[in-house]
Design an enzyme around this catalytic site. Structure first.
Site, PDB file in Angstrom:
ATOM      1  CB  THR A  54      -0.983  -0.035   1.186  1.00  0.00           C
ATOM      2  OG1 THR A  54      -1.908   1.040   1.069  1.00  0.00           O
ATOM      3  CG2 THR A  54      -0.266   0.024   2.524  1.00  0.00           C
ATOM      4  CG  ASP A  84      -5.147  -1.391  -6.319  1.00  0.00           C
ATOM      5  OD1 ASP A  84      -5.747  -2.039  -5.433  1.00  0.00           O
ATOM      6  OD2 ASP A  84      -4.141  -0.699  -6.094  1.00  0.00           O
ATOM      7  CG  ASN A 134      -2.130  -4.136  -5.674  1.00  0.00           C
ATOM      8  OD1 ASN A 134      -1.778  -4.822  -6.647  1.00  0.00           O
ATOM      9  ND2 ASN A 134      -3.335  -4.225  -5.149  1.00  0.00           N
ATOM     10  CE  LYS A 180      -1.409   0.657  -3.700  1.00  0.00           C
ATOM     11  NZ  LYS A 180      -2.791   0.931  -4.129  1.00  0.00           N
ATOM     12  CE1 TYR A 237     -10.879   0.275   5.172  1.00  0.00           C
ATOM     13  CE2 TYR A 237      -9.956   0.579   2.969  1.00  0.00           C
ATOM     14  CZ  TYR A 237      -9.786   0.319   4.317  1.00  0.00           C
ATOM     15  OH  TYR A 237      -8.518   0.114   4.822  1.00  0.00           O
ATOM     16  N   GLY A 287     -10.709  13.644  -8.700  1.00  0.00           N
ATOM     17  CA  GLY A 287      -9.371  13.471  -8.170  1.00  0.00           C
ATOM     18  C   GLY A 287      -8.383  13.052  -9.246  1.00  0.00           C
ATOM     19  CB  ALA A 288      -5.674  14.101 -10.634  1.00  0.00           C
ATOM     20  N   GLY A 289      -4.994  11.452  -8.185  1.00  0.00           N
ATOM     21  CA  GLY A 289      -3.867  10.797  -7.544  1.00  0.00           C
ATOM     22  C   GLY A 289      -3.590   9.418  -8.116  1.00  0.00           C
TER      23      GLY A 289
END
Length: 281
Positions: free
Chosen positions: A67, A108, A92, A71, A220, A131-133
């Site tokens: 994580t 993922d 991952n 990665k 989550y 988002g853009a991560g």
């Protein structure tokens, strides 16, 4: 099957790692599959400590889950990576071969696809990403096979915009960039994937349309998010972060143990129990 004495250890690495649900999910799978000689742990490992940790592993190790922030840091330490991992330059999952070869993979991306297909989303005409991560690049990779038309990414900075354009070109996705200030427009897309940190998309809840499509919120915990709760109340379909976590963990278990089918339902139930909150929204 890899359930021999030589390969029986696995773990998740990252920093911070105390919150990880991976041990719950993997240990549940081992119990259901009768892999009594397998163990799965968690280790607090940052980028500086990663090379030493990897070099210290012996032949009892079958695999690792990675994580943040590992990665990409893991890639130079591997003997090879799959095409899926290479597509987003993120690993991952590491599987150790019988010969000690270290192969990096990314579960993922197929985990996202499986979670969406479980809810009946096989193809959409367009999509939006909030988002853009790093997770957004995995979302783009998943959409490369699910979205027939353009994907609009709502971002906060010019640098992030450039990154998303680059990923779109690399993945063959028709990517459009929009400013985060216009993110309420994203919610009219047939599929919206929220990859933002906790609380970042809460203000958008008031803009949920009367008849929303599908929302995939990768968080989550806390759950439901403000956006997911409002989306569900409006009658839209919601896919949550636990769905992603479970589906990617199923694939990790299958790759590490060389068992064809991991126990999805039992792993999901264990994840729900660990979080201690109702999952329906």
């Amino acid at each position: 099957m890899a359930s021999t004495d030589a390969h029986h250890r696995a773990a998740v690495l990252g920093s911070p790692i105390a919150h990880s649900l991976s041990p719950v999910l993997h240990r549940t799978a081992y119990a259901e599959l009768g892999l009594d000689d397998w163990s799965y742990d968690r280790f607090e490992v940052d980028e500086q400590a990663l090379p030493g940790f990897i070099e210290g592993l012996d032949g009892s190790w079958a695999g690792l889950s990675l994580t943040m922030p590992l990665k990409r840091a893991i890639i130079p330490l591997l003997d090879g990576i799959t095409d899926t991992a290479a597509s987003v330059e993120a690993v991952n999952t590491v599987v150790f071969g019988e010969d000690g070869r270290r192969t990096g993979d990314n579960t993922d991306i197929p985990g996202m696809i499986a979670a969406l297909r479980e809810r009946g989303v096989d193809k959409v005409e367009s999509a939006a990403i909030l988002g853009a991560g790093a997770t957004a690049s995995s979302a783009l990779a998943a959409l490369s096979g699910l979205c027939a038309g353009p994907v609009t990414a709502y971002v906060r900075s010019a640098a992030r915009a450039d990154e998303m354009r680059g990923w779109g070109e690399r993945l063959g996705v028709d990517i459009r960039i929009a400013d985060w200030a216009e993110a309420d427009r994203a919610l009219t897309a047939p599929l919206v994937i929220a990859t933002t940190p906790a609380g970042a998309a809460d203000a958008l809840a008031g803009a949920v349309p009367v008849s929303p499509g599908t929302l995939f919120d990768v968080l989550y915990e806390p759950w439901p998010t403000v956006l997911a709760a409002r989306w569900s109340a409006a009658g839209g379909a919601v896919v949550g972060g636990l769905d992603l976590l479970v589906h990617q963990a199923v694939l990790q278990v299958e790759r590490m143990t060389d068992i064809r089918t991991a126990p999805l339902a039992a792993m999901r139930a264990a994840g729900e129990g660990a979080l201690g909150v109702p999952r329906a929204v």
